[in-house]
Design an enzyme around this catalytic site. Structure first.
Site, PDB file in Angstrom:
ATOM      1  N   TYR A 225      -4.461 -15.852   6.656  1.00 51.53           N
ATOM      2  CA  TYR A 225      -3.474 -14.870   6.206  1.00 51.53           C
ATOM      3  C   TYR A 225      -2.086 -15.465   6.409  1.00 51.53           C
ATOM      4  CZ  TYR A 225      -6.974 -11.087   6.268  1.00 51.53           C
ATOM      5  OH  TYR A 225      -8.062 -10.284   6.016  1.00 51.53           O
TER       6      TYR A 225
ATOM      7  N   HIS B 116       1.098 -13.756   4.529  1.00 50.76           N
ATOM      8  CA  HIS B 116       2.094 -12.672   4.350  1.00 50.76           C
ATOM      9  C   HIS B 116       3.515 -13.247   4.361  1.00 50.76           C
ATOM     10  CE1 HIS B 116      -0.955  -9.565   4.572  1.00 50.76           C
ATOM     11  NE2 HIS B 116      -1.443 -10.147   5.639  1.00 50.76           N
TER      12      HIS B 116
ATOM     13  N   ASP C  72       1.300  -0.478   8.257  1.00 51.72           N
ATOM     14  CA  ASP C  72       1.683  -1.887   8.026  1.00 51.72           C
ATOM     15  C   ASP C  72       2.567  -2.027   6.785  1.00 51.72           C
ATOM     16  OD1 ASP C  72      -0.415  -1.293   6.323  1.00 51.72           O
ATOM     17  OD2 ASP C  72      -1.260  -3.307   6.404  1.00 51.72           O
TER      18      ASP C  72
ATOM     19  N   ARG D 163      -9.249 -12.117  17.124  1.00 53.77           N
ATOM     20  CA  ARG D 163     -10.196 -12.624  16.129  1.00 53.77           C
ATOM     21  C   ARG D 163     -10.147 -14.151  16.100  1.00 53.77           C
ATOM     22  NH1 ARG D 163      -7.926  -9.346  11.099  1.00 53.77           N
ATOM     23  NH2 ARG D 163      -6.047  -9.757  12.281  1.00 53.77           N
TER      24      ARG D 163
ATOM     25  N   GLU E 273      -4.555 -13.184   1.637  1.00 48.52           N
ATOM     26  CA  GLU E 273      -4.180 -11.890   1.053  1.00 48.52           C
ATOM     27  C   GLU E 273      -3.854 -11.959  -0.430  1.00 48.52           C
ATOM     28  OE1 GLU E 273      -2.343 -13.494   3.294  1.00 48.52           O
ATOM     29  OE2 GLU E 273      -0.299 -13.697   2.543  1.00 48.52           O
TER      30      GLU E 273
ATOM     31  N   LYS F 104      -4.473 -15.370  11.642  1.00 50.06           N
ATOM     32  CA  LYS F 104      -3.078 -14.943  11.487  1.00 50.06           C
ATOM     33  C   LYS F 104      -2.206 -16.053  10.924  1.00 50.06           C
ATOM     34  CE  LYS F 104      -1.942 -11.068  12.626  1.00 50.06           C
ATOM     35  NZ  LYS F 104      -2.080  -9.915  11.709  1.00 50.06           N
TER      36      LYS F 104
HETATM   37  N1  LIG Z   1      -3.056  -0.473  10.082  1.00 49.07           N
HETATM   38  C1  LIG Z   1      -3.953  -1.401   9.811  1.00 49.07           C
HETATM   39  O1  LIG Z   1      -4.459  -2.081  10.700  1.00 49.07           O
HETATM   40  C2  LIG Z   1      -4.406  -1.624   8.393  1.00 49.07           C
HETATM   41  C3  LIG Z   1      -5.565  -2.365   8.128  1.00 49.07           C
HETATM   42  C4  LIG Z   1      -5.977  -2.490   6.794  1.00 49.07           C
HETATM   43  C5  LIG Z   1      -5.229  -1.907   5.759  1.00 49.07           C
HETATM   44  N2  LIG Z   1      -4.086  -1.228   6.072  1.00 49.07           N
HETATM   45  C6  LIG Z   1      -3.254  -0.565   5.051  1.00 49.07           C
HETATM   46  O2  LIG Z   1      -3.875   0.609   4.582  1.00 49.07           O
HETATM   47  C7  LIG Z   1      -3.295   0.959   3.329  1.00 49.07           C
HETATM   48  C8  LIG Z   1      -4.378   1.291   2.314  1.00 49.07           C
HETATM   49  O3  LIG Z   1      -5.082   0.108   1.990  1.00 49.07           O
HETATM   50  P1  LIG Z   1      -6.302   0.106   0.946  1.00 49.07           P
HETATM   51  O4  LIG Z   1      -6.958  -1.224   1.075  1.00 49.07           O
HETATM   52  O5  LIG Z   1      -7.125   1.333   1.093  1.00 49.07           O
HETATM   53  O6  LIG Z   1      -5.516   0.185  -0.441  1.00 49.07           O
HETATM   54  P2  LIG Z   1      -6.130   0.594  -1.849  1.00 49.07           P
HETATM   55  O7  LIG Z   1      -5.257  -0.007  -2.881  1.00 49.07           O
HETATM   56  O8  LIG Z   1      -7.599   0.310  -1.878  1.00 49.07           O
HETATM   57  O9  LIG Z   1      -5.987   2.199  -1.882  1.00 49.07           O
HETATM   58  C9  LIG Z   1      -4.742   2.845  -1.930  1.00 49.07           C
HETATM   59  C10 LIG Z   1      -4.937   4.188  -2.618  1.00 49.07           C
HETATM   60  O10 LIG Z   1      -3.713   4.917  -2.483  1.00 49.07           O
HETATM   61  C11 LIG Z   1      -3.593   5.701  -3.651  1.00 49.07           C
HETATM   62  N3  LIG Z   1      -2.208   6.187  -3.761  1.00 49.07           N
HETATM   63  C12 LIG Z   1      -1.092   5.496  -4.091  1.00 49.07           C
HETATM   64  N4  LIG Z   1      -0.017   6.299  -4.045  1.00 49.07           N
HETATM   65  C13 LIG Z   1      -0.467   7.522  -3.669  1.00 49.07           C
HETATM   66  C14 LIG Z   1       0.149   8.779  -3.454  1.00 49.07           C
HETATM   67  N5  LIG Z   1       1.475   8.944  -3.621  1.00 49.07           N
HETATM   68  N6  LIG Z   1      -0.618   9.829  -3.058  1.00 49.07           N
HETATM   69  C15 LIG Z   1      -1.952   9.664  -2.886  1.00 49.07           C
HETATM   70  N7  LIG Z   1      -2.607   8.496  -3.088  1.00 49.07           N
HETATM   71  C16 LIG Z   1      -1.863   7.452  -3.483  1.00 49.07           C
HETATM   72  C17 LIG Z   1      -4.011   4.753  -4.768  1.00 49.07           C
HETATM   73  O11 LIG Z   1      -4.346   5.455  -5.958  1.00 49.07           O
HETATM   74  C18 LIG Z   1      -5.229   4.069  -4.116  1.00 49.07           C
HETATM   75  O12 LIG Z   1      -6.443   4.741  -4.428  1.00 49.07           O
HETATM   76  C19 LIG Z   1      -2.418  -0.258   2.950  1.00 49.07           C
HETATM   77  O13 LIG Z   1      -1.085   0.005   3.297  1.00 49.07           O
HETATM   78  C20 LIG Z   1      -2.984  -1.362   3.805  1.00 49.07           C
HETATM   79  O14 LIG Z   1      -2.028  -2.397   4.024  1.00 49.07           O
HETATM   80  C21 LIG Z   1      -3.666  -1.085   7.365  1.00 49.07           C
END
Ligand SMILES: NC(=O)c1ccc[n+]([C@@H]2O[C@H](COP(=O)([O-])OP(=O)(O)OC[C@H]3O[C@@H](n4cnc5c(N)ncnc54)[C@H](O)[C@@H]3O)[C@@H](O)[C@H]2O)c1
Length: 372
Positions: free
Chosen positions: A94, A96, A270, A15, A118, A75
């Site tokens: 970002y 972190h 992550d 990116r 973030e 990054k």
């Molecule tokens: N791998 C990647 O490249 C990448 C990219 C973007 C985001 N992410 C990750 O994805 C994850 C989700 O991000 P998001 O933006 O959707 O967050 P978000 O806060 O919008 O949504 C998280 C949801 O999880 C729910 N939750 C919490 N504990 C729970 C449980 N025990 N059981 C069921 N649901 C539960 C919450 O109520 C909430 O609705 C984060 O860890 C974020 O860092 C990873």
């Protein structure tokens, strides 16, 4: 203001911090833009695109860092980049910092003013500069999961949408936030039978109101989760507990209750992942198998679609970038508490409370930092 955009140097980062469109807007606001040559290559933007937008091209990152008043990146700065930052310069990217004491130390030593994407907030308590990447990862999850479900890729050999006379794939999404909602929409759009689990009833109500019959909702009790996981062809992990490691919601023992060849896409990797058997993978080698279950656990999923991700991130950062350039960082942060929430480091002082707690370091209140 002279706004600088270097090429990203972190491995596998394609990116770029500034799109030609963002450069065009900055120039239209009376600013100058300097972009390192080939900075946009990985996202499909050429030097010529930036020149048309009114930017100038520099041969090296050193020139960009030496000249620019504000550096816009994607990054966190690598050590070589931190060494080129200086007092009075603004860094917008970002960061972190909480798990990264070395970078924190380098940024403090630079004297620069560092605003982290973030931790910028919005009126609804959201994180507007993280949301676009969650949207991308969420929409990508069923796409990579569908590929992994193919027999030759280790999966069950199940087609997401089925065909007339053969039922669709059964997809379970754990966590109905930004990632989960976008994942469910795409999986349902591919014709799969989709259920979202969440612990928040308010969130489940919202999803039911807005999406009605497009996918089902279920409360994320341990019992419901294990029952749904048993019958799933694909399970997408999308939970987040802000500031904490992801809870482990599916144990190794549960894998043996799943259908052989089922696929896990752990987007929450992550934050450590929400499956006991998850460990982070890369785009080069994205999947592995445990007890017959295919795991996809790429920690930077948006990097796979660098052009879409760059443009989505650019759309979100642009108004903040323009405010910082138009008003100067201090006035822009004074006028907008959500941008002030992004201030992590200023003039050798840490200014974010959560980072200070994580690193056990003293923190200067961001409001006081505005006066220095
Ligand atoms: N791998 C990647 O490249 C990448 C990219 C973007 C985001 N992410 C990750 O994805 C994850 C989700 O991000 P998001 O933006 O959707 O967050 P978000 O806060 O919008 O949504 C998280 C949801 O999880 C729910 N939750 C919490 N504990 C729970 C449980 N025990 N059981 C069921 N649901 C539960 C919450 O109520 C909430 O609705 C984060 O860890 C974020 O860092 C990873």
């Amino acid at each position: 203001m002279l706004i600088g955009c270097p090429k990203e140097i972190k491995p596998q980062e394609f990116r770029v911090g500034l799109t030609p469109n963002a450069a065009y807007e900055a120039v239209a606001h009376g600013h100058s833009v300097i972009v390192e040559t080939q900075a946009g290559d990985g996202a499909g933007f050429t030097d010529a695109d930036y020149i048309v937008a009114g930017a100038t091209i520099a041969d090296t990152a050193a020139e960009v860092f030496a000249q620019a008043d504000m550096i816009v990146k994607v990054k966190e700065p690598q050590a070589a980049e931190c060494a080129m930052l200086r007092q009075g310069q603004v860094l917008f990217t970002y960061l972190h910092l909480a798990p990264d004491p070395e970078q924190t130390r380098d940024l403090l030593a630079s004297g620069a003013t560092c605003i982290a994407y973030e931790t910028v907030t919005d009126d609804r308590g959201g994180l507007p500069l993280l949301a676009p990447m969650s949207e991308v990862a969420g929409r990508l999850a069923p796409q990579v999961g569908a590929y992994a479900l193919q027999k030759a890729n280790g999966g069950r050999g199940v087609l997401m949408g089925g065909v007339p006379g053969v039922g669709p794939a059964n997809v379970v999404v754990i966590g109905g936030g930004v990632v989960g909602t976008h994942a469910a929409r795409i999986a349902a759009g591919m014709g799969a039978d989709v259920t979202i689990l969440d612990r928040s009833l308010a969130r489940l109500r919202y999803l039911d109101d807005v999406f009605g019959g497009r996918f089902k909702t279920s409360y994320a009790s341990a019992g419901n989760t294990s029952e749904l996981v048993m019958t799933a062809d694909m399970v997408i992990g999308a939970v987040l507990i802000p500031g904490a490691a992801a809870p482990k919601l599916v144990s190794r023992a549960q894998l043996s209750t799943m259908k052989p060849g089922a696929v896990i896409v752990d987007v929450a990797i992550d934050q450590g992942g929400c499956f006991e058997t998850s460990h982070a993978t890369t785009h080069q080698n994205p999947t592995y198998e445990v007890d017959g279950i295919v795991h996809y656990c790429v920690a930077n999923m948006p990097g796979a679609v660098s052009r879409t991700s760059t443009i989505a991130l650019g759309n979100a950062t642009m108004p903040f970038m323009l405010a910082l350039a138009d008003k100067g960082w201090a006035q822009a942060c004074e006028d907008d508490p959500h941008l002030l929430a992004g201030l992590n480091v200023h003039a050798g002082r840490l200014t974010n409370h959560a980072v200070g707690v994580a690193l056990t370091m003293d923190v200067l209140s961001p409001k006081l930092a505005l006066k220095i």
